[in-house]
Design a protein around this motif. Structure first.
Motif, PDB file in Angstrom:
ATOM      1  N   TYR A 179      47.453  43.187  14.656  1.00 34.61           N
ATOM      2  CA  TYR A 179      47.744  45.128  14.758  1.00 34.61           C
ATOM      3  C   TYR A 179      48.910  45.000  15.519  1.00 34.61           C
ATOM      4  CZ  TYR A 179      43.611  44.124  12.081  1.00 34.61           C
ATOM      5  OH  TYR A 179      42.846  44.392  10.858  1.00 34.61           O
ATOM      6  N   PHE A 180      48.888  44.571  17.223  1.00 34.08           N
ATOM      7  CA  PHE A 180      50.657  44.879  18.667  1.00 34.08           C
ATOM      8  C   PHE A 180      51.068  43.966  18.600  1.00 34.08           C
ATOM      9  CE2 PHE A 180      51.263  46.808  21.794  1.00 34.08           C
ATOM     10  CZ  PHE A 180      51.811  47.777  21.609  1.00 34.08           C
ATOM     11  N   PRO A 181      51.746  43.464  18.565  1.00 31.63           N
ATOM     12  CA  PRO A 181      52.746  43.060  19.417  1.00 31.63           C
ATOM     13  C   PRO A 181      52.766  42.428  20.408  1.00 31.63           C
ATOM     14  CG  PRO A 181      54.287  44.159  18.538  1.00 31.63           C
ATOM     15  CD  PRO A 181      52.937  44.600  17.396  1.00 31.63           C
ATOM     16  N   PHE A 182      51.559  42.449  21.472  1.00 32.22           N
ATOM     17  CA  PHE A 182      52.096  41.926  23.180  1.00 32.22           C
ATOM     18  C   PHE A 182      53.120  41.821  23.566  1.00 32.22           C
ATOM     19  CE2 PHE A 182      47.858  42.448  21.309  1.00 32.22           C
ATOM     20  CZ  PHE A 182      46.613  43.295  22.077  1.00 32.22           C
ATOM     21  N   GLU A 183      53.157  40.917  23.096  1.00 37.32           N
ATOM     22  CA  GLU A 183      54.581  39.660  24.100  1.00 37.32           C
ATOM     23  C   GLU A 183      55.883  40.577  23.151  1.00 37.32           C
ATOM     24  OE1 GLU A 183      54.824  35.223  23.091  1.00 37.32           O
ATOM     25  OE2 GLU A 183      52.311  34.963  24.143  1.00 37.32           O
ATOM     26  N   LEU A 238      51.365  50.788  15.472  1.00 37.86           N
ATOM     27  CA  LEU A 238      50.187  51.211  16.104  1.00 37.86           C
ATOM     28  C   LEU A 238      49.224  51.839  15.560  1.00 37.86           C
ATOM     29  CD1 LEU A 238      47.576  50.047  18.145  1.00 37.86           C
ATOM     30  CD2 LEU A 238      48.598  51.687  19.312  1.00 37.86           C
ATOM     31  N   ASP A 239      50.131  53.182  15.770  1.00 38.42           N
ATOM     32  CA  ASP A 239      49.829  54.476  14.832  1.00 38.42           C
ATOM     33  C   ASP A 239      48.961  54.985  13.709  1.00 38.42           C
ATOM     34  OD1 ASP A 239      48.599  57.541  14.757  1.00 38.42           O
ATOM     35  OD2 ASP A 239      51.017  57.745  13.962  1.00 38.42           O
ATOM     36  N   TYR A 240      49.129  53.584  12.534  1.00 40.04           N
ATOM     37  CA  TYR A 240      50.082  53.697  11.301  1.00 40.04           C
ATOM     38  C   TYR A 240      48.728  52.510  11.491  1.00 40.04           C
ATOM     39  CZ  TYR A 240      49.351  51.386   6.977  1.00 40.04           C
ATOM     40  OH  TYR A 240      49.125  50.738   5.714  1.00 40.04           O
ATOM     41  N   HIS A 241      47.775  51.644  11.694  1.00 39.22           N
ATOM     42  CA  HIS A 241      46.845  50.227  12.137  1.00 39.22           C
ATOM     43  C   HIS A 241      45.246  51.767  12.405  1.00 39.22           C
ATOM     44  CE1 HIS A 241      49.388  47.203  10.957  1.00 39.22           C
ATOM     45  NE2 HIS A 241      49.603  47.052  11.768  1.00 39.22           N
ATOM     46  N   ALA A 242      45.588  51.835  13.274  1.00 42.14           N
ATOM     47  CA  ALA A 242      44.411  52.627  14.277  1.00 42.14           C
ATOM     48  C   ALA A 242      43.798  54.111  12.998  1.00 42.14           C
ATOM     49  CB  ALA A 242      44.890  52.972  15.260  1.00 42.14           C
ATOM     50  N   SER A 243      44.763  54.811  12.414  1.00 44.12           N
ATOM     51  CA  SER A 243      44.938  55.963  11.219  1.00 44.12           C
ATOM     52  C   SER A 243      43.993  54.692   9.721  1.00 44.12           C
ATOM     53  CB  SER A 243      46.033  55.755  10.777  1.00 44.12           C
ATOM     54  OG  SER A 243      46.417  56.789  11.743  1.00 44.12           O
ATOM     55  N   TYR A 253      39.708  48.968  22.063  1.00 43.78           N
ATOM     56  CA  TYR A 253      39.065  48.640  20.356  1.00 43.78           C
ATOM     57  C   TYR A 253      39.574  47.512  20.079  1.00 43.78           C
ATOM     58  CZ  TYR A 253      38.881  54.015  20.386  1.00 43.78           C
ATOM     59  OH  TYR A 253      38.780  54.795  20.624  1.00 43.78           O
ATOM     60  N   ARG A 254      40.005  46.816  21.171  1.00 44.29           N
ATOM     61  CA  ARG A 254      40.237  45.076  21.575  1.00 44.29           C
ATOM     62  C   ARG A 254      41.076  44.828  19.973  1.00 44.29           C
ATOM     63  NH1 ARG A 254      33.597  43.501  20.980  1.00 44.29           N
ATOM     64  NH2 ARG A 254      33.291  44.589  23.245  1.00 44.29           N
ATOM     65  N   PHE A 255      42.497  45.250  20.055  1.00 46.25           N
ATOM     66  CA  PHE A 255      42.969  45.085  18.993  1.00 46.25           C
ATOM     67  C   PHE A 255      43.992  43.475  19.365  1.00 46.25           C
ATOM     68  CE2 PHE A 255      43.222  49.468  18.166  1.00 46.25           C
ATOM     69  CZ  PHE A 255      43.963  49.394  16.675  1.00 46.25           C
TER      70      PHE A 255
END
Length: 935
Positions: free
Chosen positions: A516-520, A598-603, A510-512
């Motif tokens: 939207y998500f703190p990878f590091e 992540l769930d919040y942003h995806a929703s 989904y090319r986040f």
């Protein structure tokens, strides 16, 4: 296409050509155009002695090969027969290894032929077979096998097996063959061309055949669930019993060797009366009563009469299978009305087609066992009506793969999903809801009980068979467990953003972005959580090792067990462990927070499909479950609900092989409140519920009120007085005075002396793995290798049922067992003539659960030995005693090496809790004389 196949079988002096083992016989069969066209056989001189064991196994002696040629004399002839052929063998690496070793020695090139292994092919194409040895498969497929362990006979049977398997291959659906073709490159057999031929045979017609369904490239058996019918019953229950059990009744007409058993009818009437009066019942039905049939008749009658289902719960899968495959079909013939039966297990038993279909698309990381597992499942799906994985035997690491594709991993059921109508678990639930009789197990019964009755369809009446296991099973399901492997499995399933877990796959799909998500941050905390878990479990492991060094008496059941309390302050090391637990929980909370974001942003973006939503929700719940369990185990103490908490470690395993457990110290109030007060009538039955004819112990354990409970003991129809001799030696060393080695030596001498009298056919029951192991190796030293086949649990390879079958297949064999062999093992007739009980089966006093329960009894002013240890040992002893006499025609000796059964003040509790039999307490020599005369 026509191909040439050379089927080979060898008899050898041992298992390893690299260690000098040699071929002593070659059998070769040629197949062309699906017909056997040629054969070749020769004995060979191995240039070394053939051991007595190999002679006993194959019938080939040193005299037989004295004038036989050497392999090099026949090498050219064998090479010519194998030319331009597929080489087929039952375990190709074994036969090919020996042949190539001999070819190299004879100066010939090693074989490079394509190979087909009938073990592997059988596992894939006959996944429901009970075993994959040649003899087992021959019996399963009705192939004649006249001379097992002779090369030409085995080669012929292997050839017939291959032709049967090849025929089966051509009956598979197009989708299944195509999927197998994609997997075939990672198999041992060179199957590609055969599968390609099969695929081409479909031509233009690839429509699913009748009875088959297909979806998303997978074929599976179509299952129809018939609608429930209701029948009115006008006839009185007693009339049915008259028609079934009386002289010239339907039972006698159906069963040629039927013997009328008064106890069987008594048990049926007791259950019927308990159902009518809404009472609970405890029924001890001794061996030979025929209790399964006795409880099924009133259960079916009551369920159909009232149109309300009745649950039947068993402890073992074997008994469930027996009920479904033997008893229920018989009941259908005995009763003049129809009824519906369903079997329901936990979600983890049923395969998820959705999860499996996804796994087929991902083969990059598959090892051989996973490839084989996938291949087996593909064929099994074309045969199974249940999707229950217990129907097949997966390779060992295949079960780890299966955990990820079971219905348990599906998450919440979505009725709108195209997979919902194809879900085996949902079909099993639907069938269960329509059934008159629902068969389940104690594990699911307990799970249902402690989860507000949401797993089983509603019921008010039930029969609990093997009821002596109910408290223990309920306790495990009310308690909790956690281990290092489960935690790491869960973390690995999620994964870092640069690993193969579902999180990375989803973020890439989904090319986040970092917005939207703190990878590091995720990767940093994720690695800290994994390392903290590893360090924490290593520290716990080391802590238990240190406690074992301080206290040698710590319980050791193959694992070291250590009981702990959350407030213990034995050392600063324990406080370090608690700090690590707190730190680990802190990291996991952070992971949950990031997944929730992540769930919040995806929703908000509405991007995730159902599969990703389930994975995300499941991951959050699983991580929260780890926190909850860690807190309850290490950081909380509930005085109102006392729990026993303990650690088990595998001392010789990995340094983080740690298992954490917690269970209640008393289940009686819990069961009384959660089970017995919730149901109208519960029937608990077993062959072992009483001690000295009293039900008091089991009533107290289960929380059953005597005024609400009918207690009945059904005597066995067997004539124990004439069928059994109980013998106890008075001259064995006292093991309690440190004479364990002397005691083991005396035990082994007695085993061999009795084996001479009974021609083997002995089951020896131990209470300790350590004593079993020492006895096994001592027996090997004391006897000639050709005298007896000694089979030992934990040493000889195979499951309990496999060891039992091996024991029965040899004329003179001795079976050494512990733990699971004390019950549920049926060896009827002359296969078992002597049962030896080495020690009375008391639980170790330092077992964590026993220790905690003992303390509770002491705190209440009761004697823990007489209230807990003794009743448990007596019931276990009765289970062991029951292994010997399984039919009216059996005869045998029970030899108890432990003189406490006679000398101690509590010994009579054991002898008075079994059927009345002649007891002899004398010197070993006199006992042997008596045994010989009696037989």
């Amino acid at each position: 296409m026509d191909r040439r196949f050379a089927v080979i079988d060898l008899e050898t002096t041992g298992h390893s050509p690299s260690k000098g083992d040699k071929i002593i016989e070659v059998g070769l069969v040629i197949i062309e155009n699906d017909e056997i066209t040629d054969e070749f056989s020769t004995l060979l001189h191995p240039g070394k002695d053939i051991s007595p064991f190999i002679t006993k196994l194959t019938g080939i002696s040193n005299d037989d090969v004295k004038k036989a040629p050497r392999f090099q004399d026949k090498a050219d002839e064998i090479a010519a027969l194998l030319q331009n052929s597929y080489i087929i063998a039952h375990n190709v690496p074994f036969d090919l290894g020996f042949i190539n070793e001999e070819f190299a020695f004879a100066g010939l090139k090693k074989l490079q032929n394509p190979v087909l292994d009938t073990v592997e092919l059988s596992r894939i194409l006959c996944p429901k077979a009970p075993g994959f040895k040649l003899g087992q498969l021959a019996e399963f497929m009705n192939l004649d096998h006249h001379d097992p362990h002779r090369a030409l006979s085995d080669a012929f049977v292997t050839a017939k097996l291959f032709l049967t398997l090849k025929q089966k291959l051509y009956t598979l659906p197009y989708e299944t063959v195509t999927q197998l073709l994609q997997l075939s490159k990672q198999l041992k057999s060179d199957l590609e061309e055969l599968l390609y031929d099969c695929q081409q045979a479909f031509g233009m017609s690839i429509e699913p055949e009748a009875g088959m369904d297909s979806f998303r490239g997978m074929a599976f058996r179509a299952i129809e669930i018939p609608k429930k019918k209701h029948f009115d019953i006008a006839t009185a229950f007693g009339n049915y019993l008259d028609d079934i059990f009386e002289e010239d009744g339907s039972m006698q007409k159906l069963m040629t060797r039927y013997e009328k058993r008064d106890g069987q009818r008594e048990m049926s009437e007791t259950i019927y009366d308990a159902f009518q009066s809404n009472n609970h019942a405890l029924i001890e039905a001794e061996t030979g009563t025929g209790k399964s049939l006795a409880y099924l008749i009133p259960a079916v009658y009551e369920a159909v009469r009232t149109n309300k289902r009745i649950v039947i719960s068993t402890y073992t899968i074997q008994l469930q299978a027996q009920l479904m495959e033997e008893e229920i079909p018989l009941i259908r013939k005995l009763l003049p009305f129809s009824f519906d039966v369903a079997l329901l297990k936990g979600k983890q038993h049923y395969i998820s087609l959705e999860k499996f279909e996804r796994s087929l698309a991902n083969m990059q990381s598959d090892n051989y066992d996973i490839t084989l597992t996938k291949s087996m499942i593909l064929v099994w799906l074309t045969e199974t009506d249940t999707g229950d994985i217990d129907e097949i035997q997966l390779p060992s690491s295949g079960y780890y793969f299966y955990r990820g594709i079971s219905s348990d991993s599906e998450g919440f059921a979505d009725p709108n999903s195209p997979w919902f109508s194809r879900s085996y678990y949902q079909k099993a639930r639907k069938k269960a809801q329509q059934a008159d009789i629902l068969i389940t197990n104690h594990a699911l019964l307990s799970t249902d009980m402690f989860n507000e009755y949401q797993f089983l369809p509603s019921y008010n009446k039930a029969i609990i068979d093997e009821a002596h296991h109910l408290e223990e099973t309920a306790s495990k399901h009310y308690g909790l467990k956690l281990d290092y492997v489960s935690i790491q499995y869960m973390l690995s399933h999620i994964g870092a953003t640069d690993e193969d877990g579902w999180l990375n796959t989803t973020l890439v799909k989904y090319r986040f972005t970092a917005e939207y998500f703190p990878f590091e941050t995720w990767n940093d905390i994720f690695q800290k959580a994994k390392h903290e878990a590893d360090d924490m479990f290593r520290m716990i492991f080391q802590y238990v090792i240190e406690q074992k060094q301080r206290d040698r008496s710590l319980s050791d059941i193959g694992r070291i067990q250590y009981r702990f309390q959350t407030d213990e302050a034995y050392s600063s090391k324990w406080n370090v462990i608690l700090e690590m637990v707190s730190r680990f929980i802190f990291y996991v909370r952070d992971l949950i927070h990031m997944l929730s974001q992540l769930d919040y942003h995806a929703s908000e973006m509405d991007v995730f499909d159902r599969h990703e939503k389930i994975n995300l929700q499941e991951s959050i719940e699983s991580l929260q479950s780890i926190i909850d369990r860690m807190e309850e185990l290490f950081l909380m103490e509930d005085e109102q609900d006392p729990q026993v908490k303990w650690i088990e470690i595998e001392a010789k395993g990995a340094k983080n092989a740690v298992y954490l457990y917690s269970e209640p110290t008393d289940m009686s109030e819990i069961l009384a409140d959660e089970f017995f007060s919730q149901k109208k009538s519960l029937i608990l039955t077993s062959a072992t519920l009483t001690m000295k004819n009293s039900f008091t112990f089991v009533q107290n354990r289960l929380g059953l009120m005597p005024e609400d409970t009918v207690a009945v003991k059904i005597e066995s129809p067997f004539s124990y007085e004439n069928q059994v001799q109980l013998m106890i030696p008075n001259d064995f060393p006292d093991v309690r005075q440190g004479n364990q080695d002397d005691f083991i030596y005396s035990t082994c001498e007695a085993i061999l002396s009795l084996a001479d009298i009974t021609q083997g056919r002995m089951l020896v029951l131990f209470t300790s793995y350590d004593m079993l192991r020492k006895s096994y190796w001592l027996l090997k030293d004391m006897m000639n290798a050709e005298d007896y086949m000694v089979i030992a649990q934990g040493i000889s390879s195979g499951s309990r049922s496999r060891l039992k079958k091996n024991f029965q297949s040899f004329d003179q064999s001795i079976l050494l067992g512990t733990s699971s062999f004390w019950e549920g093992v049926d060896i009827p007739g002359e296969d078992l003539s002597c049962l030896m009980i080495v020690r009375l089966p008391f639980q170790p006093p330092n077992h964590p659960i026993y220790e905690a329960k003992s303390q509770r009894f002491k705190n209440n002013g009761k004697n823990a030995f007489f209230e807990l240890a003794l009743p448990n040992a007596v019931i276990r002893f009765k289970q062991g005693f029951g292994r010997l006499i399984r039919s009216a025609g059996d005869r045998g000796i029970v030899f108890v090496c432990d003189a406490r059964i006679v000398k101690s003040r509590y010994g009579r509790f054991f002898t008075q809790s079994i059927p009345s039999v002649p007891v002899t307490y004398d010197s070993t020599e006199k006992l042997m004389d008596k045994a010989e005369k009696w037989f």
